[in-house]
Design a protein around this motif. Structure first.
Motif, PDB file in Angstrom:
ATOM      1  N   LEU A  57      42.539  41.852  76.334  1.00 29.16           N
ATOM      2  CA  LEU A  57      43.487  40.835  76.767  1.00 29.16           C
ATOM      3  C   LEU A  57      42.709  39.629  77.283  1.00 29.16           C
ATOM      4  CD1 LEU A  57      45.999  43.134  78.649  1.00 29.16           C
ATOM      5  CD2 LEU A  57      46.303  42.105  76.398  1.00 29.16           C
ATOM      6  N   ARG A  58      43.088  38.470  76.849  1.00 27.95           N
ATOM      7  CA  ARG A  58      42.334  37.252  77.147  1.00 27.95           C
ATOM      8  C   ARG A  58      42.196  36.993  78.639  1.00 27.95           C
ATOM      9  NH1 ARG A  58      43.996  31.262  75.234  1.00 27.95           N
ATOM     10  NH2 ARG A  58      42.119  30.253  75.977  1.00 27.95           N
ATOM     11  N   ASN A  59      43.248  37.224  79.414  1.00 29.17           N
ATOM     12  CA  ASN A  59      43.225  36.899  80.836  1.00 29.17           C
ATOM     13  C   ASN A  59      42.543  37.969  81.701  1.00 29.17           C
ATOM     14  OD1 ASN A  59      44.582  34.557  80.296  1.00 29.17           O
ATOM     15  ND2 ASN A  59      46.597  35.447  80.643  1.00 29.17           N
ATOM     16  N   ILE A  60      42.357  39.158  81.172  1.00 28.57           N
ATOM     17  CA  ILE A  60      41.778  40.228  81.985  1.00 28.57           C
ATOM     18  C   ILE A  60      40.258  40.198  81.939  1.00 28.57           C
ATOM     19  CG2 ILE A  60      41.533  42.723  82.216  1.00 28.57           C
ATOM     20  CD1 ILE A  60      44.412  43.013  81.543  1.00 28.57           C
ATOM     21  N   GLY A  61      39.676  40.193  80.777  1.00 27.97           N
ATOM     22  CA  GLY A  61      38.221  40.167  80.670  1.00 27.97           C
ATOM     23  C   GLY A  61      37.725  41.163  79.644  1.00 27.97           C
TER      24      GLY A  61
END
Length: 157
Positions: free
Chosen positions: A27-31
């Motif tokens: 996921l792009r926002n998690i890492g």
């Protein structure tokens, strides 16, 4: 080395190691997510530091070959970045000094939390739970449970 009868014997040792790792941003926002694993298979590699009985046995006739011990170790590690400031992880590792004996290994479960204070400074916390069942042929599995915690402040220059 046989300290009881004051004699020694030379024998062969070997080990093979396999390693794999992967990283991916689920996921792009998690890492980033990282997974690594390592398997080592060997014979007579243990030197008896932790388990004195985990070395090849010298037979009664010094001219005979030693009793070989087949060893196995497995390591699996998972890490997940959470933004720029945190990393959580889990590691499982297992080791057996003689794969000929059932329930003869030490398993460790490790839980990791890292706080990235700055690009060059981080605080790492690890909680380990080990189950030690390593034993000799004619001894029962000890089923020792060992819990340990470590906190490390790491500065990188």
């Amino acid at each position: 080395v046989d300290t009881q009868q004051l004699r020694f014997k030379q024998f062969s040792k070997w080990a093979v190691n396999y390693e794999a790792s992967a990283k991916y941003r689920l996921l792009r926002n998690i890492g980033e997510t990282r997974l690594s694993a390592e398997l080592t298979i060997g014979q007579n590699m243990d030197v008896g530091t932790n388990y004195a009985f985990a070395v090849p046995k010298i037979r009664a006739a010094i001219t005979d070959d030693v009793e070989n011990l087949d060893q196995r170790a497995l390591y699996v590690r998972f890490e997940q970045d959470f933004g720029r400031h945190f990393v959580v992880g889990y590691r499982f590792d297992t080791y057996t000094p003689s794969s000929d004996i059932k329930n003869n290994g030490r398993d460790t479960h490790a839980f990791l939390l890292v706080a990235k204070i700055s690009p060059n400074l981080r605080f790492m916390n690890e909680l380990d739970w080990a189950i030690d069942n390593v034993h000799d042929f004619d001894a029962p599995a000890p089923a020792k449970h060992i819990v340990s915690y470590s906190g490390v402040l790491q500065a990188m220059f």
